[in-house]
Design an enzyme around this catalytic site. Structure first.
Site, PDB file in Angstrom:
ATOM      1  N   GLU A 195      -4.727   1.969  -0.064  1.00  0.00           N
ATOM      2  CA  GLU A 195      -3.387   1.432  -0.318  1.00  0.00           C
ATOM      3  C   GLU A 195      -2.547   2.645  -0.929  1.00  0.00           C
ATOM      4  OE1 GLU A 195      -4.957  -2.828  -1.264  1.00  0.00           O
ATOM      5  OE2 GLU A 195      -2.833  -2.691  -1.136  1.00  0.00           O
TER       6      GLU A 195
ATOM      7  N   ASP B 204       0.164 -11.864   0.416  1.00  0.00           N
ATOM      8  CA  ASP B 204      -0.766 -10.627  -0.077  1.00  0.00           C
ATOM      9  C   ASP B 204      -1.141 -11.133  -1.250  1.00  0.00           C
ATOM     10  OD1 ASP B 204      -0.896  -7.338   1.287  1.00  0.00           O
ATOM     11  OD2 ASP B 204      -2.239  -8.559   0.199  1.00  0.00           O
TER      12      ASP B 204
HETATM   13  C1  GLC Z   1      -4.711  -6.248  -0.778  1.00  0.00           C
HETATM   14  C2  GLC Z   1      -4.007  -5.579   0.932  1.00  0.00           C
HETATM   15  C3  GLC Z   1      -4.639  -6.552   1.683  1.00  0.00           C
HETATM   16  C4  GLC Z   1      -5.713  -7.212   1.640  1.00  0.00           C
HETATM   17  C5  GLC Z   1      -5.362  -8.134   0.144  1.00  0.00           C
HETATM   18  C6  GLC Z   1      -6.762  -8.807  -0.272  1.00  0.00           C
HETATM   19  O1  GLC Z   1      -3.689  -5.574  -1.677  1.00  0.00           O
HETATM   20  O2  GLC Z   1      -2.685  -5.338   0.801  1.00  0.00           O
HETATM   21  O3  GLC Z   1      -4.380  -5.616   3.073  1.00  0.00           O
HETATM   22  O4  GLC Z   1      -6.092  -8.004   2.584  1.00  0.00           O
HETATM   23  O5  GLC Z   1      -5.234  -7.286  -0.961  1.00  0.00           O
HETATM   24  O6  GLC Z   1      -7.633  -8.010  -0.593  1.00  0.00           O
END
Ligand code: GLC
Length: 616
Positions: free
Chosen positions: A507, A306
């Site tokens: 988030e 991530d």
């Molecule tokens: C974010 C998320 C993830 C996402 C990634 C790219 O922090 O946790 O779900 O795909 O970053 O944007």
């Protein structure tokens, strides 16, 4: 005689035209015969360490220090994180931008094309003009796997129209605690339903063949246990990215089936999760990522980290890299930029090579990761044709056909929680209908987070149909439809539709200690209630909220979740064009004290149980 300037302008115009033509070509553009038709192992054998490490590195386009770094560092992937959009946020500009990045990758020795990743998690939601469909919690209420597959197919077409070939979806989180800011990204709390709908999204994104012009690679996320943490265990928020303090039996029962289903559906990639499991960060967890996912379950695709996900592993950056790669991460999302905290992809690559050269990461692990990445790229047809952007798909972005399908999903996602004295459906021939509340005329509030920007925002963020507009379009020409955000125009109306709910969030920003309605919503509800006019409440939210009081006052109550651009689907339910069929995919708590509360708990007396939903 042409002046120097005019010559320069002419030359630029001709060259730009050639670049666009080159980008537009659908003819196979294979730069080097080193890769075309070759076996993956022979390509890997031919690669330098810099080329291998580059393939395992993903950078965000907005933090590219120099666009030539794509070529000079052999980057394997670029992403657009939430809100990372081209100057002009419209579909063709995205396609032109991606083509330019691909042309840089094509200048490398091997010319291996980029995988371009984006969070198309409820339609192609970063792009103005795209169709934005209901977030997963609403799709869970439809329990309609075929519809979910079709929506993913729709999304894949719109994503490919912009040159992008990889989405960071489906999210198959099993959200156990509604206070989590990502509850709406989950299909619900039943692993069986999550498995069905997650697999359906994978199939819709990837189609019958991953190398089709309208297919995109899926990325099932976040492995594993992202929805398991409870309140105050979070590192970033108060629950998000927290510690899943559960035993292995529970982990396998509630959080693993959906990955098995996604693998059976052929998910090309899986994203590692920020959370920990009993105190150990998932991004460094060899037992879960390698022993279980790759060895026991036989996952053949690749695991991507991530956003700065490896940075959270205890230790310094070099040890983070060593532990995460050795644990099974195959590609690292390195979005750091020189101005803010976080390591840039240049620092990552240099440190990564150091770790390999000192023997801390065996070359066999590197070759395995690169083979996995190149196998996915080969399946996507990227090793045969660098530029495969079928610009004809641009016509499908936000098309009437796509919006009609999204509207069908909205209809099926609405859950009717109350309908006293058959207040609903309202009559299309009423004399006067008032539409009140913050969400009455608000596409941004309908969409929620991950919409045009990372956090989303109120208002007219992208073309769509608000609930107020939907009522205007549906009722008879003799019916007066009045917008009254504060509800003060309610007296004398046949009925008032009050649209309330949550401000957009994403988030950890959405982690909430309490799920009570806002003061503004309570005020408009009281105003409308005092008018004595039949009141239909529509709740736009990413999760259940504490609604006991408003439920008593309401004559009709619809949970509409985060429906996206096609608010007309809610209006179809209100006026009986669609008999409400949505069923709760999550338990609806009667109080904050009950949370977390899930089906199967020994004590289970929710306001509404899993599967609840009324119809006409
Ligand atoms: C974010 C998320 C993830 C996402 C990634 C790219 O922090 O946790 O779900 O795909 O970053 O944007």
């Amino acid at each position: 005689m042409l002046s120097g300037n005019v010559k320069a302008i002419l030359l630029f115009t001709v060259l730009s035209g050639m670049l666009i033509v080159a980008c537009n070509t659908t003819e196979p553009v294979v730069k080097h015969d080193i890769i075309k038709g070759k076996t993956i192992s022979s390509i890997v054998e031919s690669m330098t360490l810099a080329e291998k490490v580059g393939q395992m590195t993903q950078a965000d386009r907005r933090y590219l220090i120099d666009i030539d770094d794509i070529k000079d560092y052999y980057l394997g992937s670029i992403l657009s994180g939430g809100g990372s959009t081209p100057e002009v946020n419209e579909p063709a500009a995205w396609a032109n931008m991606v083509d330019i990045y691909q042309s840089k990758a094509a200048e490398t020795r091997l010319g291996i094309p980029l995988m371009y990743g984006i969070d198309a998690v409820h339609g192609h939601n970063n792009v103005i003009g795209a169709t934005i469909v209901p977030h997963n919690i609403g799709l869970g209420a439809t329990a309609n796997a075929e519809l979910v597959r079709q929506l993913a197919q729709l999304t894949a077409r719109e994503v490919r129209a912009t040159g992008i070939n990889w989405t960071f979806a489906p999210c198959v989180a099993n959200s156990r605690d509604e206070r989590w800011g990502r509850a709406y990204e989950s299909f619900g709390e039943d692993p069986q339903l999550i498995s069905e709908l997650g697999a359906a999204q994978v199939s819709g994104f990837q189609g019958s063949s991953l190398d089709a012009a309208d297919a995109i690679a899926a990325c099932t996320k976040h492995y594993i246990g992202d929805g398991a943490p409870t309140w105050l265990t979070g590192e970033e928020g108060l629950i998000d990215r927290g510690d899943a303090m559960i035993d292995e039996v529970t982990l396998r029962a509630l959080h693993l089936p959906q990955y098995i289903a996604a693998m059976e559906a052929g998910t090309a990639t899986i994203m590692a999760s920020y959370n920990s499991w009993n105190g150990e960060k998932l991004h460094g967890h060899k037992y879960l990522m390698t022993d279980i996912l790759k060895d026991e379950l036989g996952f053949q695709g690749f695991i991507v980290s991530d956003w700065k996900g490896i940075d959270g592993i205890p230790g310094d950056y070099k040890s983070d890299i060593i532990q995460s790669i050795n644990a099974g991460i195959d590609m690292v999302m390195v979005p750091g930029d020189v101005t803010k905290n976080g390591y840039t992809y240049r620092e990552f690559i240099e440190t990564f090579k150091e770790a390999i050269n000192e023997g801390s990461i065996p070359m066999s692990r590197i070759d395995d990761a690169v083979s996995r990445i190149l196998t996915v790229k080969k399946d996507m047809g990227l090793l045969d044709n660098a530029f495969r952007n079928d610009r004809s798909l641009l016509a499908s972005v936000g098309s009437d056909e796509h919006r009609a399908l999204a509207r069908q999903a909205v209809k099926e996602s609405v859950v009717m929680l109350k309908n006293s004295e058959s207040t609903l459906p309202l009559s299309k021939n009423a004399t006067r209908i008032v539409v009140a509340g913050r969400g009455a005329d608000n596409v941004g509030m309908q969409c929620g987070g991950w919409s045009i920007s990372w956090q989303g925002s109120h208002g007219d963020i992208t073309p769509g149909t608000t609930i107020f507009e939907g009522v205007q379009e549906l009722v008879s020409e003799n019916t007066e439809v009045q917008l009254s955000i504060d509800g003060t125009a309610s007296s004398g109306a046949d009925a008032v539709i009050v649209v309330i709910g949550e401000d957009p969030y994403a988030e950890m920003v959405g982690d909430r200690e309490n799920l009570n309605l806002s003061e503004a919503d309570i005020a408009v509800l009281n105003t409308v209630k005092s008018s004595g006019v039949p009141m239909v409440v529509v709740l736009l939210s990413g999760r259940p909220m504490i609604i006991n009081e408003v439920l008593n006052d309401a004559d009709g109550f619809l949970a509409a979740w985060l429906p996206g651009t096609e608010g007309g689907g809610i209006v179809d339910v209100i006026f009986g064009e669609h008999n409400p069929s949505g069923k709760l995919s999550v338990t609806w708590p009667a109080s904050m004290e009950q949370i977390p509360i899930n089906s199967g708990d020994s004590e289970y007396e929710p306001l509404f149980p899993l599967g609840f939903g009324l119809n006409y």
